[in-house]
Design an enzyme around this catalytic site. Structure first.
Site, PDB file in Angstrom:
ATOM      1  N   ASN A  68     -11.156  -2.381  -5.274  1.00  0.00           N
ATOM      2  CA  ASN A  68     -10.359  -1.301  -6.129  1.00  0.00           C
ATOM      3  C   ASN A  68     -11.065  -0.835  -7.597  1.00  0.00           C
ATOM      4  O   ASN A  68     -10.682  -0.102  -8.039  1.00  0.00           O
ATOM      5  CB  ASN A  68      -8.898  -2.003  -6.542  1.00  0.00           C
ATOM      6  N   TRP A  69     -12.152  -1.840  -8.060  1.00  0.00           N
ATOM      7  CA  TRP A  69     -12.758  -1.390  -9.080  1.00  0.00           C
ATOM      8  C   TRP A  69     -13.650  -0.032  -8.834  1.00  0.00           C
ATOM      9  O   TRP A  69     -14.021   0.630  -9.818  1.00  0.00           O
ATOM     10  CB  TRP A  69     -13.824  -2.412  -9.491  1.00  0.00           C
TER      11      TRP A  69
ATOM     12  N   ASP B 244       0.931  -1.304  -0.013  1.00  0.00           N
ATOM     13  CA  ASP B 244       0.000   0.097   0.025  1.00  0.00           C
ATOM     14  C   ASP B 244       0.962   1.342   0.007  1.00  0.00           C
ATOM     15  O   ASP B 244       1.970   1.222   0.434  1.00  0.00           O
ATOM     16  CB  ASP B 244      -0.881  -0.123   1.197  1.00  0.00           C
TER      17      ASP B 244
HETATM   18  C1  IPE Z   1      -5.541  -2.725  -0.246  1.00  0.00           C
HETATM   19  O1  IPE Z   1      -5.131  -1.279  -0.578  1.00  0.00           O
HETATM   20  C2  IPE Z   1      -5.431  -3.350  -1.528  1.00  0.00           C
HETATM   21  C3  IPE Z   1      -4.186  -3.695  -2.037  1.00  0.00           C
HETATM   22  C4  IPE Z   1      -2.979  -3.314  -1.648  1.00  0.00           C
HETATM   23  C5  IPE Z   1      -4.110  -4.070  -3.622  1.00  0.00           C
HETATM   24  P1  IPE Z   1      -6.205  -0.110  -0.698  1.00  0.00           P
HETATM   25  O2  IPE Z   1      -5.525   1.078  -0.753  1.00  0.00           O
HETATM   26  O3  IPE Z   1      -7.275  -0.547  -1.492  1.00  0.00           O
HETATM   27  O4  IPE Z   1      -6.987  -0.481   0.854  1.00  0.00           O
HETATM   28  P2  IPE Z   1      -7.811   0.636   1.680  1.00  0.00           P
HETATM   29  O5  IPE Z   1      -8.686   1.355   0.825  1.00  0.00           O
HETATM   30  O6  IPE Z   1      -6.657   1.634   2.111  1.00  0.00           O
HETATM   31  O7  IPE Z   1      -8.225   0.127   2.785  1.00  0.00           O
HETATM   32  C1  IPE Z   2      -1.615   0.342  -3.314  1.00  0.00           C
HETATM   33  O1  IPE Z   2      -1.421   1.573  -3.392  1.00  0.00           O
HETATM   34  C2  IPE Z   2      -1.792  -0.223  -4.752  1.00  0.00           C
HETATM   35  C3  IPE Z   2      -3.235  -0.875  -4.971  1.00  0.00           C
HETATM   36  C4  IPE Z   2      -4.288  -0.841  -4.269  1.00  0.00           C
HETATM   37  C5  IPE Z   2      -3.400  -1.106  -6.486  1.00  0.00           C
HETATM   38  P1  IPE Z   2      -2.605   2.613  -3.389  1.00  0.00           P
HETATM   39  O2  IPE Z   2      -2.855   3.010  -5.041  1.00  0.00           O
HETATM   40  O3  IPE Z   2      -3.634   2.164  -2.540  1.00  0.00           O
HETATM   41  O4  IPE Z   2      -1.820   3.999  -2.897  1.00  0.00           O
HETATM   42  P2  IPE Z   2      -2.513   4.938  -1.597  1.00  0.00           P
HETATM   43  O5  IPE Z   2      -3.173   4.120  -0.607  1.00  0.00           O
HETATM   44  O6  IPE Z   2      -3.361   5.927  -2.254  1.00  0.00           O
HETATM   45  O7  IPE Z   2      -1.427   5.849  -1.298  1.00  0.00           O
HETATM   46 MG    MG Z   3      -4.154   2.429  -0.693  1.00  0.00          MG
END
Ligand code: IPE
Ligand code: IPE
Ligand code: MG
Length: 249
Positions: free
Chosen positions: A76-77, A28
């Site tokens: 994530n969608w 993350d």
């Molecule tokens: C978790 O991260 C999913 C992945 C690392 C693929 P997110 O950024 O989607 O999670 P939240 O929204 O902070 O809980």
């Molecule tokens: C994790 O990084 C990767 C995915 C969830 C695909 P993020 O895209 O969630 O990055 P932040 O949490 O917005 O910094």
């Molecule tokens: Mg994130």
């Protein structure tokens, strides 16, 4: 990959006989990494791939048996279409480029999640990568894609009910249930790493992390190096795992 002096010092503290068998990572902080640099979010995702390479190689070299990376969740969608599209093309690029490297390191690729719902071209590249690394006997590198812990449990319950209808002559216990999860045959994660400081599971491996040791760092995923990984393993080896018992006292 070169190991510098500071990294070598960390490495020396790891007891190779007590490695976590399975490490799971919630990668993350890519977006925040990019924002800090006034770059578009996708630049953070691209930089995140460098960290993936480092961690995969370091785990394989150490002798970790299973490494599972949370790359795209069912939630994530909800992100903007452009970000999703770019994430999918980065994934395809990674899969294509990485096969020779994975083969060199004897790494077998795996995937967990509602894979069939991914865009067709991604599915095709995934199938090729799975097939081309199928015979490798070293580390099992699993990508969680379109993965959700709750969807996994629902999918397992559905398959189990289907099987039950067909032939209900079997016990439903924890071992049987695990056989219906995407991670069938995998040991549960011993160590769960989350980067960028968030203190939540975000629907990752809900069943499997029941007794995982959790290690959270403020480091954003693109800045995560093998040194951070070594730190996590060293801390893990200092923990006393009690599984509800009284431990060693
Ligand atoms: C978790 O991260 C999913 C992945 C690392 C693929 P997110 O950024 O989607 O999670 P939240 O929204 O902070 O809980
Ligand atoms: C994790 O990084 C990767 C995915 C969830 C695909 P993020 O895209 O969630 O990055 P932040 O949490 O917005 O910094
Ligand atoms: Mg994130």
């Amino acid at each position: 990959m070169k190991t510098d002096l500071a990294e070598a010092r960390y490495l020396a503290q790891i007891d190779l006989d007590r490695l976590p068998r399975h490490i799971a990572v919630i990668m993350d902080g890519n977006g925040r990494w990019a924002k800090k640099r006034l770059l578009p979010r996708i630049a953070g995702h691209r930089a995140g791939i460098r960290a993936v390479r480092q961690v995969v190689e370091a785990c394989a070299r150490l002798g970790v048996a299973y490494l599972t990376l949370y790359a795209f969740s069912v939630e994530n969608w909800k992100r903007p279409h452009t970000e999703i599209k770019l994430l999918m093309s980065l994934l395809r690029e990674y899969l294509k480029k990485e096969i020779p490297e994975l083969n060199k390191q004897n790494i077998r690729l795996g995937v967990i999640g509602r894979i069939h719902e991914l865009p067709k071209p991604v599915l095709r590249d995934l199938e090729v990568a799975l097939e081309k690394t199928r015979r490798n006997s070293g580390m099992r590198l699993t990508l969680a894609l379109n993965y959700g812990g709750r969807s996994e449990l629902i999918d397992a319950a559905r398959k189990l009910a289907e099987q039950w209808k067909h032939n209900g002559n079997f016990a439903i216990d924890e071992d049987t249930f695990s056989e219906y999860l995407y991670t069938r045959g995998y040991p549960d994660p011993d160590l769960l790493i989350r980067t960028s400081g968030e203190l939540r599971l975000s629907n990752f491996l809900l069943w499997q992390v029941a007794y995982a040791e959790i290690w959270v760092t403020d480091t954003l995923w693109p800045d995560f190096t093998q040194k951070n990984l070594f730190q996590a393993i060293i801390d893990f080896q200092k923990r006393e795992r009690r599984y509800g018992g009284l431990g060693l006292g």
